[in-house]
Scaffold this motif. Structure first.
Motif, short mmCIF file in Angstrom:
data_model
loop_
_atom_site.label_atom_id
_atom_site.label_comp_id
_atom_site.label_asym_id
_atom_site.label_seq_id
_atom_site.Cartn_x
_atom_site.Cartn_y
_atom_site.Cartn_z
N PHE A 69 0.82 -1.22 0.00
CA PHE A 69 0.00 0.00 0.00
C PHE A 69 0.85 1.27 0.00
CE2 PHE A 69 1.06 -0.10 4.42
CZ PHE A 69 0.71 1.10 5.00
N GLN A 70 2.05 1.23 0.60
CA GLN A 70 2.88 2.43 0.66
C GLN A 70 3.54 2.77 -0.67
OE1 GLN A 70 5.07 1.00 4.06
NE2 GLN A 70 4.10 2.48 5.43
N LYS A 71 3.40 1.90 -1.64
CA LYS A 71 3.91 2.18 -2.98
C LYS A 71 2.91 2.96 -3.81
CE LYS A 71 6.73 -2.06 -3.25
NZ LYS A 71 6.99 -3.29 -4.06
N THR A 78 13.89 1.84 -2.36
CA THR A 78 13.79 3.25 -2.72
C THR A 78 12.74 3.42 -3.82
OG1 THR A 78 16.13 3.53 -2.22
CG2 THR A 78 15.08 5.31 -3.43
N GLN A 79 11.94 4.48 -3.71
CA GLN A 79 10.96 4.76 -4.74
C GLN A 79 10.74 6.26 -4.87
OE1 GLN A 79 7.21 3.04 -3.47
NE2 GLN A 79 6.78 4.69 -2.02
N ARG A 80 10.25 6.67 -6.03
CA ARG A 80 9.81 8.05 -6.18
C ARG A 80 8.44 8.18 -5.56
NH1 ARG A 80 8.91 11.13 -11.94
NH2 ARG A 80 6.77 10.40 -11.70
N SER A 81 8.24 9.25 -4.81
CA SER A 81 6.95 9.46 -4.17
C SER A 81 5.85 9.54 -5.23
CB SER A 81 6.96 10.75 -3.35
OG SER A 81 5.65 11.11 -2.97
N ARG A 104 11.82 11.35 -2.83
CA ARG A 104 12.14 9.93 -2.84
C ARG A 104 11.89 9.34 -1.45
NH1 ARG A 104 12.16 11.56 -7.18
NH2 ARG A 104 13.67 11.32 -8.88
N ASP A 105 11.38 8.14 -1.41
CA ASP A 105 11.22 7.40 -0.16
C ASP A 105 12.34 6.37 -0.08
OD1 ASP A 105 8.71 8.67 0.33
OD2 ASP A 105 7.74 7.21 -0.99
N TYR A 106 13.06 6.37 1.03
CA TYR A 106 14.10 5.38 1.28
C TYR A 106 13.74 4.66 2.58
CZ TYR A 106 18.62 3.32 2.49
OH TYR A 106 19.62 2.45 2.84
#
Length: 206
Positions: free
Chosen positions: A97-99, A136-139, A146-148
């Motif tokens: 869900f956080q993606k 790591t992902q782009r918000s 970016r989320d790390y």
């Protein structure tokens, strides 16, 4: 033996003198300013036998508190040390869900980078019990963020992490400094209540 002890004590004294640290003072809430809009996450400080800590309670809310940083701090002290505890986490959610934009909430985040009205370049050192550390992902909300995932410890105990934030900012945004540090706990997308704690936040050169 005496010579060895002398040089050992000299080394320890020299190392302690030469080490650099910059600590965030969690005893003074007045140094922080609100970040974000909408229903407020409640931030307060407390103290126990180990010192001061910051408590965050998000109940269908999404705001943070932060302070400005001297841009040279990370250039000179590239490691961020921090300790977290997650008292109440998200429940009954899909592990991914956080993606997504609809579930982009985190029980604890420490945000660094260049915060500007337009063109911000930020990295969130986030806690997630659902994603692997290092992910790591782009918000999904902001192309400049970016989320790390720095922690996925779901034990409910205090746990400490140490991240080379200068390297992380260089890899994600091509910058090597930060003008802010922001603490952000949010749950407005899931509509749930989460509780987290932050303590021992400091930059160091080793």
């Amino acid at each position: 033996m005496r010579i060895f002890a002398y040089f050992l004590s000299f080394f320890l004294i020299f190392a302690s003198v030469s080490a650099k640290e910059f600590r965030i003072d969690l005893s003074d809430m007045e140094i922080f300013k609100k970040r974000g809009f909408g229903k407020k996450t409640i931030y307060s400080n407390g103290k126990d036998e180990k010192g001061f800590y910051l408590k965050a309670v998000a109940d269908d809310s999404a705001t943070g508190i932060g302070m400005e940083l001297d841009k040279n701090i990370i250039k000179e002290m590239n490691w961020l040390n921090f300790t977290l505890k997650i008292e109440q986490n998200f429940v009954n959610v899909d592990k991914n869900f956080q993606k997504t934009k609809e579930g982009h909430d985190f029980t604890a985040k420490i945000i660094l980078g260049h915060a500007k009205r337009l063109g911000s370049k930020l990295v969130s050192l986030a806690h997630s019990s659902f994603l692997e550390e290092g992910y790591t992902q782009r918000s999904p909300w902001n192309k400049g963020s970016r989320d790390y995932i720095a922690s996925n410890d779901s034990s409910g105990d205090w746990h400490t992490r140490k991240i080379n934030v200068k390297k992380l900012l260089e890899e994600t945004h091509g910058i090597s400094s930060s003008n802010v540090i922001i603490f952000f706990t949010d749950s407005n997308n899931t509509g749930q209540k989460v509780i987290s704690y932050y303590r021992d936040i400091y930059f160091s050169d080793r």
